[in-house]
Design a protein around this motif. Sequence first.
Motif, short mmCIF file in Angstrom:
data_model
loop_
_atom_site.label_atom_id
_atom_site.label_comp_id
_atom_site.label_asym_id
_atom_site.label_seq_id
_atom_site.Cartn_x
_atom_site.Cartn_y
_atom_site.Cartn_z
N LEU A 35 7.29 1.71 7.55
CA LEU A 35 5.94 2.28 7.54
C LEU A 35 5.96 3.71 7.01
CD1 LEU A 35 4.55 0.95 10.93
CD2 LEU A 35 3.96 0.18 8.63
N TRP A 36 6.99 4.48 7.36
CA TRP A 36 7.09 5.84 6.83
C TRP A 36 7.23 5.83 5.31
CZ3 TRP A 36 11.37 7.49 10.78
CH2 TRP A 36 10.78 7.62 12.05
N LEU A 37 8.11 4.97 4.81
CA LEU A 37 8.29 4.87 3.37
C LEU A 37 7.01 4.39 2.68
CD1 LEU A 37 11.88 3.35 3.25
CD2 LEU A 37 11.20 5.62 2.45
N ALA A 41 4.78 5.82 -0.47
CA ALA A 41 4.49 4.94 -1.61
C ALA A 41 2.99 4.78 -1.81
CB ALA A 41 5.15 3.58 -1.37
N HIS A 42 2.25 4.68 -0.72
CA HIS A 42 0.80 4.50 -0.82
C HIS A 42 0.13 5.74 -1.39
CE1 HIS A 42 -3.03 2.64 0.09
NE2 HIS A 42 -3.41 3.68 0.82
N MET A 43 0.58 6.91 -0.97
CA MET A 43 0.02 8.15 -1.53
C MET A 43 0.31 8.24 -3.03
SD MET A 43 0.55 11.14 1.35
CE MET A 43 2.33 10.92 1.43
N ALA A 44 1.52 7.88 -3.43
CA ALA A 44 1.86 7.90 -4.86
C ALA A 44 1.01 6.90 -5.63
CB ALA A 44 3.35 7.59 -5.04
N ARG A 50 2.04 4.88 -10.14
CA ARG A 50 2.26 3.50 -9.71
C ARG A 50 3.75 3.13 -9.69
NH1 ARG A 50 -2.72 0.78 -9.82
NH2 ARG A 50 -4.24 2.37 -9.19
N TRP A 51 4.51 3.59 -10.69
CA TRP A 51 5.93 3.24 -10.70
C TRP A 51 6.64 3.86 -9.50
CZ3 TRP A 51 10.48 5.95 -10.68
CH2 TRP A 51 11.64 5.18 -10.89
N VAL A 52 6.31 5.11 -9.18
CA VAL A 52 6.93 5.77 -8.02
C VAL A 52 6.63 4.99 -6.75
CG1 VAL A 52 6.96 7.87 -6.62
CG2 VAL A 52 6.84 8.03 -9.11
N GLY A 71 0.06 -0.68 -2.55
CA GLY A 71 -1.40 -0.73 -2.53
C GLY A 71 -1.99 -1.19 -1.21
N ALA A 72 -1.17 -1.74 -0.32
CA ALA A 72 -1.67 -2.22 0.97
C ALA A 72 -2.12 -1.05 1.84
CB ALA A 72 -0.57 -3.01 1.68
N VAL A 73 -3.11 -1.32 2.68
CA VAL A 73 -3.65 -0.30 3.58
C VAL A 73 -3.19 -0.62 4.99
CG1 VAL A 73 -5.74 0.76 4.52
CG2 VAL A 73 -5.67 0.04 2.11
#
Length: 255
Positions: A35-37, A41-44, A50-52, A71-73
Amino acid sequence: MFSRLREDVANVLERDPAARSRWEVLTCYPGMQALWLHRFAHMAWLAGFRWVGRFTSHMGRMLTGIEIHPGAVIGRRVFIDHGMGVVIGETAEVGDDCTIYQGVTLGGTSLYRGTKRHPTLGRGVVIGAGAKVLGGFEVGDGAKVGSNAVVVKPVPAGATAVGNPARIIEAGGGDELSRAREAKAEQMGFTAYGVTRDMDDPVSKALHGLLDHAVETDRRLRVLVERLAESGLCVDAAAKAEDAFDPQGLGKMVD
């Protein structure tokens, strides 16, 4: 950031009796690490990198065994227990206080981009180990999905879905009726109630209804044969037909 971290650790300590210390939770709980990762990833992903986001998600899968699309919330205080094999798709939404066990898939059935392809979980939803929730529908607040269930349609709030394909179990009720029916059937020598004794599964409810009807019909026929015999009428054929009924055999069929 640190407040969310403390909230995550406290959430695990509260919901997992196996957790013994904050240090253990920080270092040994892949669900929380995933979840931390995902947050990074979601912020990026939202910022257009998108690649990050995808690469971070990929690294998270390698490190934790949990794949969450950037992209998941994901809501707050989500608990992924054990977590190995969990897959959460791009358009999935997971509400606050949800619990997801190992082997769960929140997947999609559509191949069209830009559409809602993955499920939305409300608040407090519990998804059992190995369950598959497939499609862009909603699982209501407080709902539960049984282990290894395959859910392909919406689940109402507070309900439970079990089986493949999943069937909706009604919440509460029926216990007293179940005991009364079971006692009547056993009194009549018909004990085929091994399907689901608590009357929770809709299929077993239907079977129970059919079995109870057969028991009641058998009782009425027996009373009718006895009255005819008392009147001096020949009832040999009816008696033979009644004797042909094998409740034990029927019980084994539905056990």
